[in-house]
Motif scaffolding. Structure first.
Motif, PDB file in Angstrom:
ATOM      1  N   ARG A 154      33.225 -13.227 -39.043  1.00 29.48           N
ATOM      2  CA  ARG A 154      31.921 -12.593 -38.823  1.00 29.48           C
ATOM      3  C   ARG A 154      30.775 -13.603 -38.960  1.00 29.48           C
ATOM      4  O   ARG A 154      29.867 -13.652 -38.119  1.00 29.48           O
ATOM      5  N   LEU A 155      30.835 -14.409 -40.022  1.00 24.78           N
ATOM      6  CA  LEU A 155      29.761 -15.369 -40.262  1.00 24.78           C
ATOM      7  C   LEU A 155      29.723 -16.452 -39.188  1.00 24.78           C
ATOM      8  O   LEU A 155      28.647 -16.837 -38.717  1.00 24.78           O
ATOM      9  N   ILE A 156      30.889 -16.953 -38.784  1.00 25.70           N
ATOM     10  CA  ILE A 156      30.947 -17.981 -37.751  1.00 25.70           C
ATOM     11  C   ILE A 156      30.439 -17.424 -36.425  1.00 25.70           C
ATOM     12  O   ILE A 156      29.731 -18.108 -35.672  1.00 25.70           O
ATOM     13  N   ARG A 157      30.773 -16.183 -36.117  1.00 25.16           N
ATOM     14  CA  ARG A 157      30.287 -15.567 -34.880  1.00 25.16           C
ATOM     15  C   ARG A 157      28.760 -15.508 -34.874  1.00 25.16           C
ATOM     16  O   ARG A 157      28.113 -15.879 -33.881  1.00 25.16           O
ATOM     17  N   LEU A 158      28.172 -15.061 -35.979  1.00 23.34           N
ATOM     18  CA  LEU A 158      26.712 -14.980 -36.052  1.00 23.34           C
ATOM     19  C   LEU A 158      26.078 -16.363 -35.982  1.00 23.34           C
ATOM     20  O   LEU A 158      25.053 -16.552 -35.311  1.00 23.34           O
ATOM     21  N   GLU A 159      26.645 -17.333 -36.675  1.00 25.72           N
ATOM     22  CA  GLU A 159      26.097 -18.691 -36.649  1.00 25.72           C
ATOM     23  C   GLU A 159      26.211 -19.290 -35.250  1.00 25.72           C
ATOM     24  O   GLU A 159      25.294 -19.977 -34.781  1.00 25.72           O
ATOM     25  N   THR A 160      27.333 -19.042 -34.569  1.00 25.59           N
ATOM     26  CA  THR A 160      27.503 -19.554 -33.213  1.00 25.59           C
ATOM     27  C   THR A 160      26.515 -18.909 -32.254  1.00 25.59           C
ATOM     28  O   THR A 160      25.943 -19.585 -31.380  1.00 25.59           O
ATOM     29  N   LEU A 161      26.280 -17.611 -32.395  1.00 29.81           N
ATOM     30  CA  LEU A 161      25.286 -16.938 -31.549  1.00 29.81           C
ATOM     31  C   LEU A 161      23.902 -17.543 -31.764  1.00 29.81           C
ATOM     32  O   LEU A 161      23.124 -17.700 -30.813  1.00 29.81           O
ATOM     33  N   ARG A 162      23.595 -17.889 -33.017  1.00 27.07           N
ATOM     34  CA  ARG A 162      22.293 -18.522 -33.285  1.00 27.07           C
ATOM     35  C   ARG A 162      22.192 -19.876 -32.592  1.00 27.07           C
ATOM     36  O   ARG A 162      21.186 -20.183 -31.962  1.00 27.07           O
ATOM     37  N   VAL A 163      23.272 -20.685 -32.702  1.00 27.84           N
ATOM     38  CA  VAL A 163      23.262 -22.009 -32.084  1.00 27.84           C
ATOM     39  C   VAL A 163      23.198 -21.899 -30.568  1.00 27.84           C
ATOM     40  O   VAL A 163      22.503 -22.683 -29.905  1.00 27.84           O
ATOM     41  N   LEU A 164      23.888 -20.913 -30.004  1.00 29.34           N
ATOM     42  CA  LEU A 164      23.878 -20.751 -28.548  1.00 29.34           C
ATOM     43  C   LEU A 164      22.485 -20.419 -28.016  1.00 29.34           C
ATOM     44  O   LEU A 164      22.207 -20.638 -26.832  1.00 29.34           O
TER      45      LEU A 164
END
Length: 311
Positions: free
Chosen positions: A193-203
């Motif tokens: 969950r955390l990696i998904r949210l962090e990746t969405l932020r970076v994208l």
């Protein structure tokens, strides 16, 4: 160096708090540990002699002083129940606990980081709502389950019902599967969950849009531009995960009869074996603190500006 020194000072202060708290909590447990060790038929003279041998007849502040001086000499005390040195008990049991922790941490990251990034790519800009709904529902259900319930469920399914894996003990590689799985499931769901949210932020960052405008291949885009910029969050998560897994192994070890320090500390608390319980609690506290300090130092090296802003 100033940042590292501040962290080391905090570590020493935190260790002092852990030592004091572990000593105090063990002595607040009601009951006589010597009588519990010798049994109800032991004579009062034998009990008093044993208390004097262990120094338990001294005032509490003198016991605490003796405990501190012993720690500075590298001594954790002697078991009231068995007479073994606590350091020998910890040394015998610690490898089994570390095996579980160091198997679970890499496996959790290997599962969670790619899955989280893949889900972010699939659900970016609100696409594939169904995939996002299924993931959040399943991961939320896994996170809501207590560790002991996950462990018992794995035993019921894979040992009792299917009969494909041993339900307890430590031996051949198959005995590691269920304990490691019980440790991995919850953290993997959370970290995904955390990696998904962090990746969405970076994208959503400008440099990613520029990289996409250059028509970079998806593999190069994610490996070169997205993954490195999730490094800070990943380091933080990995450190907290390692500390949490080592401490959380207490429940899993007791469910699977795993011969680690987690199962031994429960035995020590039940039998009121103060020195063993204090030594293992101190070990857990020290590991968690050292891991957290190590993560802080690594984050400071990875992004010194963040530490300058914070301090």
């Amino acid at each position: 160096m100033a940042f590292v020194l501040r962290r080391l000072c905090r570590l020493l202060l935190s260790l002092a708090v852990v030592v004091t708290a572990s000593f105090g909590m063990m002595h607040l447990i009601p009951g006589d540990p010597v009588r519990a060790a010798l049994g109800p038929t032991a004579s009062p003279e034998l009990i008093e002699a044993r208390r004097a041998t262990l120094g338990l007849d001294l005032p509490l502040h003198e016991q605490f002083w003796n405990y501190l001086t012993g720690l500075f000499r590298g001594e954790l005390g002697v078991s009231i129940a068995t007479g073994e040195r606590v350091s020998d008990i910890v040394g015998e049991r610690l490898p089994a606990t570390l095996e579980l922790a160091f198997a679970a941490v890499p496996l959790t990251l290997l599962l969670a980081v790619p899955l989280g990034m893949w889900l972010a790519a699939r659900t970016e800009n609100g696409r594939r709502r169904g995939t996002e709904l299924v993931f959040t529902t399943v991961s939320g259900f896994v996170l809501a389950l207590p560790e002991f319930l996950v462990a018992i469920g794995l035993v019921v399914v894979f040992s009792v019902t299917l009969g494909v894996l041993p339900p307890a003990g430590r031996g051949d590689p198959s005995t590691y599967v269920l304990p490691v799985a019980a440790l991995v499931l919850g953290p993997a769901a959370l970290i995904t969950r955390l990696i998904r949210l962090e990746t969405l932020r970076v994208l959503g960052e400008e440099y990613v849009r520029v990289a996409r405008a250059k028509r970079l291949a998806p593999a190069r885009l994610y490996l070169r531009h997205v993954l490195p910029n999730t490094l800070t969050a990943t380091l933080t998560i990995a450190g907290l995960l390692l500390a949490g897994l080592i401490a959380g192994s207490v429940i899993v070890e007791n469910v699977f009869a795993w011969p680690g320090v987690g199962s031994r500390v429960v035995q020590a608390i039940v039998s009121k074996d103060y020195p063993v319980a204090q030594g293992i609690v101190l070990l857990y506290g020290a590991v968690v603190l050292v891991v957290n300090i190590g993560v802080d130092v690594l984050l400071g090296l990875a992004d010194p500006r963040s530490q300058i802003r914070r301090h």
